[in-house]
Design an enzyme around this catalytic site. Structure first.
Site, PDB file in Angstrom:
ATOM      1  N   SER A   1       4.425   2.983   7.697  1.00  0.00           N
ATOM      2  CA  SER A   1       4.072   1.884   6.790  1.00  0.00           C
ATOM      3  C   SER A   1       5.267   1.409   5.992  1.00  0.00           C
ATOM      4  O   SER A   1       5.960   2.211   5.378  1.00  0.00           O
ATOM      5  CB  SER A   1       3.006   2.330   5.799  1.00  0.00           C
ATOM      6  OG  SER A   1       1.766   2.327   6.412  1.00  0.00           O
TER       7      SER A   1
ATOM      8  N   HIS B   1       0.820  -1.216   0.000  1.00  0.00           N
ATOM      9  CA  HIS B   1       0.000   0.000   0.000  1.00  0.00           C
ATOM     10  C   HIS B   1       0.856   1.268   0.000  1.00  0.00           C
ATOM     11  O   HIS B   1       0.341   2.363  -0.210  1.00  0.00           O
ATOM     12  CB  HIS B   1      -1.045  -0.020   1.125  1.00  0.00           C
ATOM     13  CG  HIS B   1      -0.553   0.393   2.477  1.00  0.00           C
ATOM     14  ND1 HIS B   1      -0.201  -0.505   3.460  1.00  0.00           N
ATOM     15  CD2 HIS B   1      -0.381   1.609   3.025  1.00  0.00           C
ATOM     16  CE1 HIS B   1       0.172   0.142   4.539  1.00  0.00           C
ATOM     17  NE2 HIS B   1       0.081   1.425   4.307  1.00  0.00           N
TER      18      HIS B   1
ATOM     19  N   ASP C   1      -0.009  -7.342   1.494  1.00  0.00           N
ATOM     20  CA  ASP C   1       0.477  -5.971   1.674  1.00  0.00           C
ATOM     21  C   ASP C   1       2.009  -5.895   1.705  1.00  0.00           C
ATOM     22  O   ASP C   1       2.601  -5.280   2.593  1.00  0.00           O
ATOM     23  CB  ASP C   1      -0.117  -5.343   2.940  1.00  0.00           C
ATOM     24  CG  ASP C   1      -0.025  -3.810   2.921  1.00  0.00           C
ATOM     25  OD1 ASP C   1       0.328  -3.258   1.855  1.00  0.00           O
ATOM     26  OD2 ASP C   1      -0.296  -3.183   3.965  1.00  0.00           O
TER      27      ASP C   1
END
Lengths: 374, 369
Positions: free
Chosen positions: B224, B116, B146
């Protein structure tokens, strides 16, 4: 012990060969291999406490009759609902297949028989159906033994089977806690432990103080700490570094817009003093009056109607009397009256100050038993 | 919607990095002194010595790993599903719209991050801690898991060692590094330390964190794709998701990392430039067992799936996966959801009183939309 580091990376067959030698200074890597006393302490603590932390799932009809005079139906039912919902607001709730309210929180096993200590808000249901999920996967029914309305804790008995063994968490000296002491919080935030293994977070005691926030008022001092707690942690334990129970986690009272890492717990030593009382069921108290939810004002809370032959009428109260204070606590709103009454039990005597025709006077009322009704 | 950039945070620019670091160190030493002071009350010097050792080790670890942690800037933006840490939005003028973190896992410059973070970008801008900005090619993606791998230009880079996430224990201290809120202007990462709060967490959605590590170390937007290390400095996961409360995507002390052992299952394929499809068994089962026999009871077998082809039936009780007892339905979900398509697995099922061993090759999971 774990010298497989290099082997593992090479075993991947990724063409990463040679990547490690250059990036890992040898001397540092060797010194890193041994766990520090801090790490050892933490692992031992989790091993000791983890098996004693349970997920508590409660379903049924949320108690709708916590009001001070709910012996009869209220005309303003929707408003009444709204207030009560707010009083017990907790995001970790929903509805089950039968349309019943369902709420999930945490609890701590405190003896070998499987007695569970939790927060009272979790079991504030009319005839709650309780399912206890143990970390090893066992599921057992539970029943409420008693609640302490002042401390906001409740005790649940696990319906144990013959072969059941439990791993209780011992009580610790929470009176010795001071800011800076290390605490670990256990429980099931966001219902994460679907396999019922609790989550653990680490922090320190940040303050010991009286708390008044939103609907939660702890007249005694509570433990404030910075270990992460979230919806679903309530009822679970905070433990000291030796894995001893020092507090029962309260529902969150912070504003949803802040990320303050502020949790509150009810000190274990205060609960310990009252363990015997907690094992006995106590009846919710009734004042025997009907009050409109908007009845509050700066002068007190006006009584709409006195229930015939109820505790208030027996003490001489009449329709239209204004309650100024109850048990020494000044009251200016219906909410406050509800909150104060929720901490009382049937059979208790309370001093109520009322105003009638401009004059105030104090009366003693023997609280009756509130009928729990559908 | 992307979260708005907090001007007060961004205004502090370079400062937060060192501030965050010292805060972490002070907090942990504080906590530790609590530990030491009680158990070693008679020996204050010894307590201080241990605290200093813990602190020095943390400092050395962070200093050593810094060169392998990168910032990742992406030139496009898109909407993210709930719960996934958004890439930090950058409101400075220019073509860069989002950013995240990553970690170098090979000397040749392979970078591991979240899918992502890179989304559909073919190239991303990598910020190295030494100040360089380099373009990297995105090689392969695992959309469901992911994960993504990007490759820096040929050179020699500081790479981290991969650890063994199966050896992790709840309560173990961990170190998260990355670029929360895109604060770093010189590409140096921020560090936060916490403990493993839980293991084997299943977090569903369009991206599945099927066997995630739960941590209480601070993770925020911008973290992230960044690394989670054990205290020996081995990579044990990629941070990518947080639980949120009240709609704000900020740290509440419940963060999730994809475990390195899950990543090892798909790393080779991504590095070779291929996109990974996840496996699909094709059975429905109850998430809670009401009896104590263990395993999972199949409620429905979906037609034309691996399970149907292998002859699994509703009512079968799956007892073992690859020789491992299935302790509960969540564990079974953990096992299956992280596998890439094409994997051959062995199951032991109980049908009536009969025990049956099945071998089956798992087909691909239907892609969302």
């Amino acid at each position: 012990m774990r010298t497989r580091r290099v082997g593992l990376a090479f075993a991947l067959g990724l063409g990463l060969a040679g990547s490690l030698a250059a990036s890992l200074p040898r001397a540092t890597a060797a010194a890193d291999a041994e766990p520090t006393p801090l790490d050892t302490t933490l692992l031992r603590l989790v091993e000791r406490v983890g098996p004693g932390v349970v997920r508590v799932e409660v379903s049924g009809e949320r108690r709708l009759d916590v009001g001070p005079g709910s012996d009869e139906e209220f005309p303003e039912l929707p408003e009444f609902f709204r207030l009560l919902r707010r009083l017990f607001e907790n995001p970790r709730k929903g509805r089950d297949a039968d349309g019943d309210d369902i709420e999930s929180g945490s609890g701590t096993i405190i003896d070998a028989e499987g007695t569970v200590l939790t927060h009272a808000a979790l079991v504030a249901f009319h005839e709650p159906r309780i399912r206890i999920h143990l970390p090893d996967g066992r599921q057992r029914d539970g029943r409420v033994l008693g609640r302490d309305r002042e401390l906001d804790v409740a005790m649940i008995a696990i319906e144990a089977r013959a072969a059941d063994r439990f791993d209780p968490v011992p009580f610790g000296p929470s009176e010795e806690l001071t800011p800076g002491r290390f605490v670990a919080a256990f429980g099931n935030p966001f219902g994460l432990g679907r396999d019922s293994t609790p989550s653990v977070s680490l922090g320190v005691v940040t303050a010991i103080r009286r708390i008044e926030a939103h609907d939660a008022v702890y007249r005694r001092r509570a433990i404030q700490f910075d270990a992460a707690v979230n919806p679903g942690n309530h009822g679970g334990p905070i433990v000291d570094r030796r894995g001893r129970l020092v507090g029962v986690i309260a529902p969150l009272v912070q504003s949803p817009r802040t990320n303050a890492m502020i949790g509150y717990a009810i000190p274990a030593h205060v609960i310990h003093e009252r363990l015997d009382d907690l094992r006995e069921p106590s009846d919710p108290a009734s004042l025997g009056v009907l009050i409109r939810p908007d009845a509050g004002g700066p002068d007190g809370v006006a009584i709409e109607r006195v229930v015939p032959d109820g505790p208030a009428e027996r003490a001489g109260l009449i329709d239209g009397d204004v309650i100024v204070s109850l048990g020494g606590a000044p009251l200016v709103s219906y909410d406050e009256l509800v909150a104060v009454m929720e901490k009382r039990v049937a059979g208790e005597r309370v001093t109520v100050v009322i105003r009638r025709d401009g004059a105030t006077r104090a009366v003693e009322i023997l609280l009756g038993i509130r009928r729990e009704k559908r | 919607m992307q979260p708005t950039y907090n001007p007060r945070v961004s205004a502090s620019g370079r400062l937060p990095l060192s501030a965050v670091r010292s805060a972490v160190v002070v907090a942990l030493v504080g906590a530790f002194l609590g530990v030491a002071a009680g158990s070693l009350a008679a020996d204050g010097d010894r307590a201080r010595e241990i605290a200093r050792a813990v602190e020095r080790r943390q400092q050395a670890l962070i200093a050593r790993l810094e060169a392998s942690v990168v910032t990742i800037a992406v030139r496009r933006d898109d909407v993210l599903p709930d719960g996934v840490l958004p890439r930090q939005r950058d409101e400075r003028p220019g073509p860069v719209l989002g950013s995240g973190s990553g970690v170098i896992i090979s000397e040749r410059g392979h970078i591991l991050t979240n899918e992502h973070v890179v989304a559909d970008a073919k190239t991303v801008l990598i910020g190295l801690a030494d100040g360089r900005s380099l373009e990297a090619r995105v090689l392969g993606r695992d959309r469901t898991g992911d994960l993504a791998v990007a490759k820096l230009p040929e050179d020699v880079y500081a790479a981290v060692a991969l650890g063994d996430s199966d050896a992790l224990r709840v309560g173990e201290r961990v170190l998260a590094m990355g670029d929360p809120f895109g604060l770093s202007r010189d590409n140096t990462p921020a560090a936060s330390i916490g403990i493993v709060s839980g293991l084997h967490r299943y977090q569903g959605g369009s991206r599945i964190y099927g066997d995630a590590i739960q941590v209480d170390a601070a993770l925020n937007p911008g973290n992230s794709g960044g690394p989670l290390f054990n205290m020996r400095g081995e990579l044990i996961g990629i941070n990518g998701r947080i639980s949120i409360r009240g709609g704000e995507r900020v740290n509440v002390g419940v963060g999730f990392a994809v475990s390195i052992n899950q990543i090892k299952l798909v790393l080779d394929e991504m590095t070779r430039g291929r996109d990974v499809r996840h496996a699909f068994l094709g059975v429905r089962f109850r998430l809670e067992n009401t009896d104590s026999e263990g395993g999972v009871i199949i409620e429905e077998v979906l037609p034309a799936t691996s399970a149907a082809r292998a002859g699994l039936r509703a009512g079968d009780r799956v007892l073992e996966f690859e020789g491992r007892m299935i302790r509960n339905p969540t564990r079974f979900q953990n096992y299956i959801s992280v596998l890439p398509a094409g994997r051959k697995i062995g199951l032991v099922i109980k049908r009536g009183e009969e025990l049956i061993a099945k071998e089956l090759v798992l087909g691909p999971r239907p892609e969302p939309r």
